[in-house]
Design a protein around this motif. Sequence first.
Motif, PDB file in Angstrom:
ATOM      1  N   VAL A  67       0.846  -1.193   0.000  1.00 39.78           N
ATOM      2  CA  VAL A  67       0.000   0.000   0.000  1.00 39.78           C
ATOM      3  C   VAL A  67       0.883   1.245   0.000  1.00 39.78           C
ATOM      4  O   VAL A  67       1.811   1.349   0.815  1.00 39.78           O
ATOM      5  N   ASN A  72      -1.466   4.811   3.413  1.00 41.28           N
ATOM      6  CA  ASN A  72      -1.194   4.354   4.781  1.00 41.28           C
ATOM      7  C   ASN A  72      -1.293   5.494   5.781  1.00 41.28           C
ATOM      8  O   ASN A  72      -1.737   5.298   6.914  1.00 41.28           O
ATOM      9  N   TYR A  79      -5.110  -1.509   6.377  1.00 40.62           N
ATOM     10  CA  TYR A  79      -4.319  -2.290   5.435  1.00 40.62           C
ATOM     11  C   TYR A  79      -3.411  -3.313   6.113  1.00 40.62           C
ATOM     12  O   TYR A  79      -2.918  -4.236   5.466  1.00 40.62           O
ATOM     13  N   GLN A  80      -3.181  -3.167   7.405  1.00 48.91           N
ATOM     14  CA  GLN A  80      -2.205  -4.004   8.086  1.00 48.91           C
ATOM     15  C   GLN A  80      -2.872  -5.202   8.752  1.00 48.91           C
ATOM     16  O   GLN A  80      -3.852  -5.041   9.476  1.00 48.91           O
ATOM     17  N   ARG A 193      -7.179  -8.310   3.059  1.00 48.67           N
ATOM     18  CA  ARG A 193      -6.321  -7.120   2.943  1.00 48.67           C
ATOM     19  C   ARG A 193      -5.385  -7.262   1.739  1.00 48.67           C
ATOM     20  O   ARG A 193      -4.869  -8.342   1.464  1.00 48.67           O
ATOM     21  N   LEU A 194      -5.148  -6.161   1.055  1.00 47.95           N
ATOM     22  CA  LEU A 194      -4.394  -6.176  -0.196  1.00 47.95           C
ATOM     23  C   LEU A 194      -2.989  -6.729  -0.030  1.00 47.95           C
ATOM     24  O   LEU A 194      -2.508  -7.498  -0.867  1.00 47.95           O
ATOM     25  N   GLU A 195      -2.311  -6.336   1.031  1.00 43.92           N
ATOM     26  CA  GLU A 195      -0.930  -6.786   1.244  1.00 43.92           C
ATOM     27  C   GLU A 195      -0.871  -8.228   1.737  1.00 43.92           C
ATOM     28  O   GLU A 195       0.224  -8.789   1.849  1.00 43.92           O
ATOM     29  N   SER A 324     -12.881  -1.745   5.946  1.00 46.65           N
ATOM     30  CA  SER A 324     -11.621  -2.306   5.471  1.00 46.65           C
ATOM     31  C   SER A 324     -11.728  -2.759   4.020  1.00 46.65           C
ATOM     32  O   SER A 324     -10.815  -2.540   3.214  1.00 46.65           O
ATOM     33  N   ASN A 328      -9.421  -1.223   0.961  1.00 45.02           N
ATOM     34  CA  ASN A 328      -8.503  -2.102   0.238  1.00 45.02           C
ATOM     35  C   ASN A 328      -8.882  -2.238  -1.231  1.00 45.02           C
ATOM     36  O   ASN A 328      -7.993  -2.328  -2.099  1.00 45.02           O
ATOM     37  N   THR A 331      -7.725   0.996  -2.992  1.00 43.50           N
ATOM     38  CA  THR A 331      -6.270   0.988  -3.162  1.00 43.50           C
ATOM     39  C   THR A 331      -5.853  -0.001  -4.240  1.00 43.50           C
ATOM     40  O   THR A 331      -4.944   0.273  -5.041  1.00 43.50           O
ATOM     41  N   TYR A 332      -6.503  -1.150  -4.279  1.00 45.53           N
ATOM     42  CA  TYR A 332      -6.225  -2.148  -5.324  1.00 45.53           C
ATOM     43  C   TYR A 332      -6.479  -1.557  -6.711  1.00 45.53           C
ATOM     44  O   TYR A 332      -5.650  -1.705  -7.626  1.00 45.53           O
TER      45      TYR A 332
END
Length: 461
Positions: A67, A72, A79-80, A193-195, A324, A328, A331-332
């Motif tokens: 991200v 962030n 994201y975490q 979550r993306l990460e 969330s 996400n 951001t994606y």
Amino acid sequence: MESNTPDPNQTQTQTQTQTQSSDHDHHAINMVTIDDTHLAAIHQKINTPPKILSKAAGRATCSIFKVPKSFNDVNGKLYQPQIISIGPFHHGLPHVQMMEEHKYCYLGNLLARTNLSLSELFSAVAPLVGAARECYSESIELDDQVFLEMLVVDGCFIIEMFRKAAKLVGFESDDPIASMSWIFPALLRDLHRLENQIPFSVLQCLYDLTCGKDSSGSFTLATLSLEFFNFTIQRPNDIIWKYKDLQPKHLLDLLRSSFIIPELDPENSSKEKAAPQHVIHSVSKLRQAGIHLRPGKSETFLGIKFKRGVIEMPKVTMDDFMSSLLANCVTYEQCHNGHSTYFTTYATFVDCLVNSAKDVEYLCDKNIIENYFGTEAEIATFINNLGKEVAFDIDHCYLAKLFNDVNAYHRSTWHVYLATLKYTYFSTPWSFISVVAASVLLVLTVLQTYYTVLPYYKPSD
């Protein structure tokens, strides 16, 4: 007789020339040079591919991103991962070690139930390692064996968790994941979550290999995954089964894609260019212009419509999971090369609608937002943060026609005049009573004046 007295101007010119010459000689003597070692180091940097944001990040095959800092800084906690690490970005961090131990327990349960061996699992996933590395926006510093182990262990844990949640496989009697109520909601959030993703192709490979050992054959991996997340989204089964053959990039992409329906009609919508002066007004200003909002009927909250002065927005439940998911997905879309922007458009639209807690209160009163998130002010802050640092092309989005139609309606003078009159004088029963009372008093005053003045102009006979 010639004078030997020196010319002052000539002396000054000579002095300046000597000074410039001296400076030039000084710079020439002290000119900086780069030695061969430094040049070699620069050449090495030139020839070293980027690692923090690799070249793979710009390709369509890359789908799992770190991200960006700007996101962030606004919504970092969304994201975490909180309790579990999936994939390499958070692998080995101290705060996820508790679940790391349980991953191997679940792997052992799977091996015991299916009579498969570790070597069979590793052999099945090994051909996917190269393509899996290309899915990440940063270079993965794990060697191939460690990376392969991570893919197998993480993938098997996810599939076993999905099967247990669907009651295809039983939880162990003392399994804390089932018995401790705080863990399951945290897993629901962490797994999208993306990460915190591994490629869906890896999950599909492991699912196919282990399928048939229980009743999970009645599910596809897509439907089994959506059934798991349905513990919080709670959509009807007929909607979930529409996506039984979906082959997404990863679990976040699966969830995102399941909200995008053909009725949104991206091709036709993108042909309509929105008004250039602004996106859309806030709820308060729209109401003053006679534009109202009410809950719409659609299987996705993205299905927003506008007709005859009314914006229809399907209800969305705002809670920790949905906040969330929205963050996400936005951001994606911002990171993925050439991706559609449905969630970005929705986030921008809602950000424009909400300027204050009163706007959120109105949306809640109209049953458009179901609030399990916090106060109206907290929802307003989240929505406004969701639209920050977002690149958005209003001319090419699925709501472009809606933006145009709402703005055109808002510019209509008679709509605004009638709405302002109603909003100012008839918005509450007390204001209505005050207007009626004032009108009656005015009429009585006029009549009194009339009958007072009338005898002077028409004296009685």
